[in-house]
Design an enzyme around this catalytic site. Structure first.
Site, PDB file in Angstrom:
ATOM      1  N   GLY A 123     -17.718  -0.065   6.661  1.00 49.60           N
ATOM      2  CA  GLY A 123     -18.170  -0.506   5.581  1.00 49.60           C
ATOM      3  C   GLY A 123     -17.231   0.084   4.083  1.00 49.60           C
ATOM      4  N   LEU A 167     -14.124   6.786   7.722  1.00 46.98           N
ATOM      5  CA  LEU A 167     -12.856   7.057   6.666  1.00 46.98           C
ATOM      6  C   LEU A 167     -11.567   7.355   7.602  1.00 46.98           C
ATOM      7  N   ILE A 183     -18.090   5.487  15.187  1.00 45.47           N
ATOM      8  CA  ILE A 183     -18.787   4.533  16.028  1.00 45.47           C
ATOM      9  C   ILE A 183     -18.632   4.740  17.574  1.00 45.47           C
ATOM     10  N   THR A 223     -12.188 -11.825  15.504  1.00 46.60           N
ATOM     11  CA  THR A 223     -11.003 -12.204  14.784  1.00 46.60           C
ATOM     12  C   THR A 223     -10.245 -13.379  15.475  1.00 46.60           C
ATOM     13  N   ASP A 224      -9.850 -14.260  14.663  1.00 41.87           N
ATOM     14  CA  ASP A 224      -8.936 -15.527  15.474  1.00 41.87           C
ATOM     15  C   ASP A 224      -7.861 -14.933  16.204  1.00 41.87           C
ATOM     16  N   GLU A 225      -7.322 -13.786  15.956  1.00 44.11           N
ATOM     17  CA  GLU A 225      -6.191 -13.010  16.755  1.00 44.11           C
ATOM     18  C   GLU A 225      -6.751 -13.201  18.247  1.00 44.11           C
ATOM     19  N   TYR A 236      -3.776  -4.863  19.331  1.00 45.41           N
ATOM     20  CA  TYR A 236      -4.785  -4.857  18.387  1.00 45.41           C
ATOM     21  C   TYR A 236      -5.790  -6.186  19.044  1.00 45.41           C
ATOM     22  N   ALA A 257      -5.885  -7.763  21.786  1.00 44.32           N
ATOM     23  CA  ALA A 257      -6.656  -7.706  23.008  1.00 44.32           C
ATOM     24  C   ALA A 257      -7.887  -6.600  22.973  1.00 44.32           C
ATOM     25  N   LYS A 260      -9.611  -6.369  20.368  1.00 46.54           N
ATOM     26  CA  LYS A 260     -10.986  -7.005  19.811  1.00 46.54           C
ATOM     27  C   LYS A 260     -11.437  -8.302  20.793  1.00 46.54           C
ATOM     28  N   ASN A 306      -7.361 -15.018   8.409  1.00 47.04           N
ATOM     29  CA  ASN A 306      -6.975 -14.007   7.692  1.00 47.04           C
ATOM     30  C   ASN A 306      -7.716 -14.041   6.389  1.00 47.04           C
ATOM     31  N   LYS A 335      -1.130  -4.517   4.568  1.00 50.99           N
ATOM     32  CA  LYS A 335      -1.414  -6.035   4.996  1.00 50.99           C
ATOM     33  C   LYS A 335      -0.607  -6.525   4.059  1.00 50.99           C
ATOM     34  N   TYR A 362       8.912 -10.869   7.742  1.00 51.61           N
ATOM     35  CA  TYR A 362       9.306 -10.556   9.154  1.00 51.61           C
ATOM     36  C   TYR A 362       9.971 -12.058   9.639  1.00 51.61           C
ATOM     37  N   HIS A 370       5.219 -11.576  17.641  1.00 55.21           N
ATOM     38  CA  HIS A 370       4.632 -12.089  16.568  1.00 55.21           C
ATOM     39  C   HIS A 370       3.807 -13.729  16.757  1.00 55.21           C
TER      40      HIS A 370
HETATM   41  P1  NAD Z   1      -9.899  -2.319   7.242  1.00 50.16           P
HETATM   42  O1  NAD Z   1      -8.887  -1.515   8.024  1.00 50.16           O
HETATM   43  O2  NAD Z   1      -9.733  -2.643   5.926  1.00 50.16           O
HETATM   44  O3  NAD Z   1     -11.315  -1.227   7.314  1.00 50.16           O
HETATM   45  C1  NAD Z   1     -11.689  -0.684   8.841  1.00 50.16           C
HETATM   46  C2  NAD Z   1     -12.743  -0.001   8.489  1.00 50.16           C
HETATM   47  O4  NAD Z   1     -13.182   0.771   9.678  1.00 50.16           O
HETATM   48  C3  NAD Z   1     -12.087   1.261   7.593  1.00 50.16           C
HETATM   49  O5  NAD Z   1     -13.048   1.781   6.432  1.00 50.16           O
HETATM   50  C4  NAD Z   1     -12.377   2.504   8.587  1.00 50.16           C
HETATM   51  O6  NAD Z   1     -12.249   3.754   8.053  1.00 50.16           O
HETATM   52  C5  NAD Z   1     -13.383   2.141   9.430  1.00 50.16           C
HETATM   53  N1  NAD Z   1     -13.135   2.680  10.839  1.00 50.16           N
HETATM   54  C6  NAD Z   1     -12.105   2.821  11.772  1.00 50.16           C
HETATM   55  N2  NAD Z   1     -12.378   3.509  12.852  1.00 50.16           N
HETATM   56  C7  NAD Z   1     -13.632   3.730  12.831  1.00 50.16           C
HETATM   57  C8  NAD Z   1     -14.561   4.188  13.772  1.00 50.16           C
HETATM   58  N3  NAD Z   1     -14.210   4.845  14.866  1.00 50.16           N
HETATM   59  N4  NAD Z   1     -15.882   4.580  13.216  1.00 50.16           N
HETATM   60  C9  NAD Z   1     -16.316   4.177  12.277  1.00 50.16           C
HETATM   61  N5  NAD Z   1     -15.532   3.512  11.325  1.00 50.16           N
HETATM   62  C10 NAD Z   1     -14.337   3.210  11.476  1.00 50.16           C
HETATM   63  O7  NAD Z   1     -10.373  -3.747   7.804  1.00 50.16           O
HETATM   64  P2  NAD Z   1     -10.981  -5.026   7.507  1.00 50.16           P
HETATM   65  O8  NAD Z   1      -9.683  -5.913   7.313  1.00 50.16           O
HETATM   66  O9  NAD Z   1     -12.089  -4.698   6.676  1.00 50.16           O
HETATM   67  O10 NAD Z   1     -11.634  -5.539   8.793  1.00 50.16           O
HETATM   68  C11 NAD Z   1     -12.865  -5.558   9.220  1.00 50.16           C
HETATM   69  C12 NAD Z   1     -13.297  -6.139  10.459  1.00 50.16           C
HETATM   70  O11 NAD Z   1     -12.889  -7.512  10.253  1.00 50.16           O
HETATM   71  C13 NAD Z   1     -12.491  -5.615  11.623  1.00 50.16           C
HETATM   72  O12 NAD Z   1     -13.462  -5.724  12.683  1.00 50.16           O
HETATM   73  C14 NAD Z   1     -11.313  -6.713  11.814  1.00 50.16           C
HETATM   74  O13 NAD Z   1     -10.814  -6.770  13.015  1.00 50.16           O
HETATM   75  C15 NAD Z   1     -12.129  -7.918  11.317  1.00 50.16           C
HETATM   76  N6  NAD Z   1     -11.441  -8.972  10.837  1.00 50.16           N
HETATM   77  C16 NAD Z   1     -10.555  -8.916   9.760  1.00 50.16           C
HETATM   78  C17 NAD Z   1      -9.645  -9.849   9.224  1.00 50.16           C
HETATM   79  C18 NAD Z   1      -8.761  -9.713   8.046  1.00 50.16           C
HETATM   80  O14 NAD Z   1      -7.856 -10.374   7.648  1.00 50.16           O
HETATM   81  N7  NAD Z   1      -8.536  -8.560   7.593  1.00 50.16           N
HETATM   82  C19 NAD Z   1      -9.836 -11.320   9.735  1.00 50.16           C
HETATM   83  C20 NAD Z   1     -10.761 -11.319  10.913  1.00 50.16           C
HETATM   84  C21 NAD Z   1     -11.412 -10.150  11.263  1.00 50.16           C
HETATM   85  O1  DAU Z   2      -5.852 -13.336  11.771  1.00 48.07           O
HETATM   86  C1  DAU Z   2      -6.754 -12.239  11.603  1.00 48.07           C
HETATM   87  C2  DAU Z   2      -6.255 -11.106  11.517  1.00 48.07           C
HETATM   88  O2  DAU Z   2      -5.461 -11.137  10.294  1.00 48.07           O
HETATM   89  C3  DAU Z   2      -7.153  -9.914  11.637  1.00 48.07           C
HETATM   90  O3  DAU Z   2      -7.685  -9.769  12.671  1.00 48.07           O
HETATM   91  C4  DAU Z   2      -6.482  -8.641  11.196  1.00 48.07           C
HETATM   92  O4  DAU Z   2      -7.225  -7.399  11.162  1.00 48.07           O
HETATM   93  C5  DAU Z   2      -5.727  -8.561   9.962  1.00 48.07           C
HETATM   94  O5  DAU Z   2      -4.817  -7.587   9.585  1.00 48.07           O
HETATM   95  C6  DAU Z   2      -4.565  -9.863   9.704  1.00 48.07           C
HETATM   96  O6  DAU Z   2      -3.469  -9.861  11.034  1.00 48.07           O
HETATM   97  P1  DAU Z   2      -2.242 -10.361  10.498  1.00 48.07           P
HETATM   98  O7  DAU Z   2      -1.462  -9.696  11.645  1.00 48.07           O
HETATM   99  O8  DAU Z   2      -2.208 -11.691  10.392  1.00 48.07           O
HETATM  100  O9  DAU Z   2      -1.633  -9.509   9.066  1.00 48.07           O
HETATM  101  P2  DAU Z   2      -0.874  -9.002   8.355  1.00 48.07           P
HETATM  102  O10 DAU Z   2      -1.202  -8.829   6.804  1.00 48.07           O
HETATM  103  O11 DAU Z   2      -0.254  -7.811   8.990  1.00 48.07           O
HETATM  104  O12 DAU Z   2       0.312 -10.084   8.444  1.00 48.07           O
HETATM  105  C7  DAU Z   2       0.273 -11.303   8.182  1.00 48.07           C
HETATM  106  C8  DAU Z   2       1.469 -12.267   8.220  1.00 48.07           C
HETATM  107  O13 DAU Z   2       2.441 -11.598   7.354  1.00 48.07           O
HETATM  108  C9  DAU Z   2       1.944 -12.021   9.969  1.00 48.07           C
HETATM  109  O14 DAU Z   2       2.588 -13.402   9.966  1.00 48.07           O
HETATM  110  C10 DAU Z   2       2.941 -11.113   9.769  1.00 48.07           C
HETATM  111  C11 DAU Z   2       3.602 -11.123   8.424  1.00 48.07           C
HETATM  112  N1  DAU Z   2       4.069  -9.656   7.488  1.00 48.07           N
HETATM  113  C12 DAU Z   2       3.070  -8.793   7.320  1.00 48.07           C
HETATM  114  C13 DAU Z   2       3.779  -7.602   6.880  1.00 48.07           C
HETATM  115  C14 DAU Z   2       2.726  -6.373   6.832  1.00 48.07           C
HETATM  116  C15 DAU Z   2       5.345 -10.006   7.129  1.00 48.07           C
HETATM  117  O15 DAU Z   2       6.006 -10.980   6.865  1.00 48.07           O
HETATM  118  N2  DAU Z   2       5.809  -8.768   6.457  1.00 48.07           N
HETATM  119  C16 DAU Z   2       4.974  -7.592   6.427  1.00 48.07           C
HETATM  120  O16 DAU Z   2       5.483  -6.673   5.805  1.00 48.07           O
END
Ligand code: NAD
Ligand code: DAU
Length: 356
Positions: free
Chosen positions: A24, A51, A76, A139-141, A163, A165, A167, A192, A202, A220, A290
């Site tokens: 959280g 944290l 966790i 995640t959609d990944e 990552y 895999a 998830k 995303n 990110k 990229y 990618h």
């Molecule tokens: P984030 O990296 O911002 O936050 C992750 C949090 O988890 C952090 O606060 C971290 O301290 C905590 N954490 C990590 N390892 C831990 C552990 N072992 N025990 C307890 N806490 C731990 O991530 P986010 O972008 O907020 O993503 C949250 C969730 O949503 C993830 O499960 C991610 O896979 C999923 N998700 C993210 C996106 C996206 O676009 N960001 C999209 C789809 C799904």
């Molecule tokens: O699709 C959901 C996922 O989206 C989540 O499960 C992940 O936790 C979240 O991090 C995100 O993954 P991405 O790999 O899509 O996010 P990222 O921001 O790292 O990259 C987004 C796109 O931008 C991807 O195509 C790679 C590109 N990129 C990323 C970075 C960091 C760049 O071109 N340059 C960069 O410096």
């Protein structure tokens, strides 16, 4: 007044639902906690977060002092701690994860430990204590490349990074606990997210904050890869609906906006909104493995549960950029020390893209 929660036959009485939110202090988890504390003043939330570098209690400064909110620093994957917490809550929402694809490529170990093993520990304690509901934030990944058509919930899982895999492992583990033990797990696969409080490694917060500093935006490859982009509050609202809907155990729900944009389009949009020159765009060596296109079909969530996104991309991006402009202190604190070392490792001697 006594409220009765009826979650698939399990009746829970009390003043308010007790929710364990893991992870959280991160981007989406903190947004979800802020959303829930505001919407349900009688719910109690425990936030279990290790944290890591991505966890940040500044994201929850508004929650401090709220009697319905409790923070526990912990892992966790810590069986005893998790057991102690889960015995006193009604539902678990598992956001905790290592989440950055790039970090998983250079160092996958923590991803296996947290995303897979940590989820197992939570599921096992949930099973033992007969939890009312377990929402696994997947995640959609997990689908890998969408190809021609957006992925439906029953598409094959073809994760392309450690990552993704990890998830996928956690996603199927949650399902297996439903299939085997009737632990009432539901799995969400969101696209995303973007919005305030996202750790600036990110893409969107990295590009926005780099542009604010007149630094280059590292795109990229050729920047033509596309993603579906959802405003984080729309994601939180979908989880809220899923939490309160009956008869959906064992189901998978895609969550997405249907708004697909390439990385290059977004880089240009950010520079345009900030009034900066496109010269700041720098094409760098591509990410290994990618994914060209992530896109999901969300008809199931829309038709079965009546959810739909509410924020269009232009509005969401303007709001997001405004937040980073007005909260410079938040991201400047992060963009120092360990972050700068990471940035140097990741981008320092990264070659220029040859695909341009
Ligand atoms: P984030 O990296 O911002 O936050 C992750 C949090 O988890 C952090 O606060 C971290 O301290 C905590 N954490 C990590 N390892 C831990 C552990 N072992 N025990 C307890 N806490 C731990 O991530 P986010 O972008 O907020 O993503 C949250 C969730 O949503 C993830 O499960 C991610 O896979 C999923 N998700 C993210 C996106 C996206 O676009 N960001 C999209 C789809 C799904
Ligand atoms: O699709 C959901 C996922 O989206 C989540 O499960 C992940 O936790 C979240 O991090 C995100 O993954 P991405 O790999 O899509 O996010 P990222 O921001 O790292 O990259 C987004 C796109 O931008 C991807 O195509 C790679 C590109 N990129 C990323 C970075 C960091 C760049 O071109 N340059 C960069 O410096």
């Amino acid at each position: 007044m006594i409220t009765i929660y009826r979650i698939t036959g399990i009746e829970r009485t009390g003043k308010g639902m007790k929710i364990l939110v893991t992870g959280g202090a991160g981007f989406i988890g903190s947004s979800y906690i802020r959303y829930m504390l505001k919407k349900y003043p009688d719910y109690k939330i425990v936030n279990l977060d290790k944290l890591t570098y991505a966890g940040n209690l500044d994201n929850l400064s508004n929650a401090e002092g709220n009697i319905n909110y409790r923070f526990v620093r912990g892992d966790i994957a810590d069986t005893k701690l998790v057991d102690d917490i889960i015995k006193d809550v009604d539902v678990v929402i598992n956001f905790a994860a290592e989440t950055h694809v790039d970090r998983s490529i250079s160092d996958p170990a923590d991803f296996i430990m947290t995303d897979v093993y940590g989820t197992y520990v939570l599921l096992e304690a949930s099973r033992r204590h007969g939890i009312g509901r377990f929402i696994q934030i997947s995640t959609d990944e997990v689908y890998g490349d969408a190809g021609e058509e957006p992925s439906e919930e029953d598409a094959p899982l073809m994760p392309r990074s450690p990552y993704a895999a990890s998830k996928a492992g956690a996603d199927r583990l949650a399902f297996s606990f439903w299939a085997t033990y009737k632990t009432p797990a539901i799995i969400t696969r969101c696209s995303n997210n973007y919005g305030s409080n996202q750790y600036p490694e990110k893409m969107i917060p990295l590009f926005v904050t780099n542009a604010l500093e007149d630094k280059s935006l590292p795109v990229y490859g050729d920047g033509k890869n596309t993603r579906d982009w959802i405003f984080v509050e729309d994601h939180c609202r979908a989880i809220d609906i899923i939490l309160h809907s009956n008869g959906i155990e064992g189901e998978v729900f895609n969550i997405g906006s249907g708004i697909e944009k390439s990385i290059l389009e977004i880089a240009e949009m950010i520079l345009d909104i900030l009034g900066k020159n496109n010269d700041l765009i720098e094409f760098v060596e591509d990410r290994p493995g990618h994914v060209i296109r992530h896109a999901v079909k969300t008809e199931k969530l829309r038709s079965v549960l009546g959810w739909q996104p509410s924020i269009d991309f232009q509005t969401g991006m303007e709001r997001t950029i405004k937040w980073y402009k007005e909260n410079e202190e938040w991201w400047r604190k992060i963009k120092s020390g360990e972050y700068l070392e990471y940035y140097k490792r990741m981008y320092g001697d990264r070659g220029r893209s040859e695909s341009r």
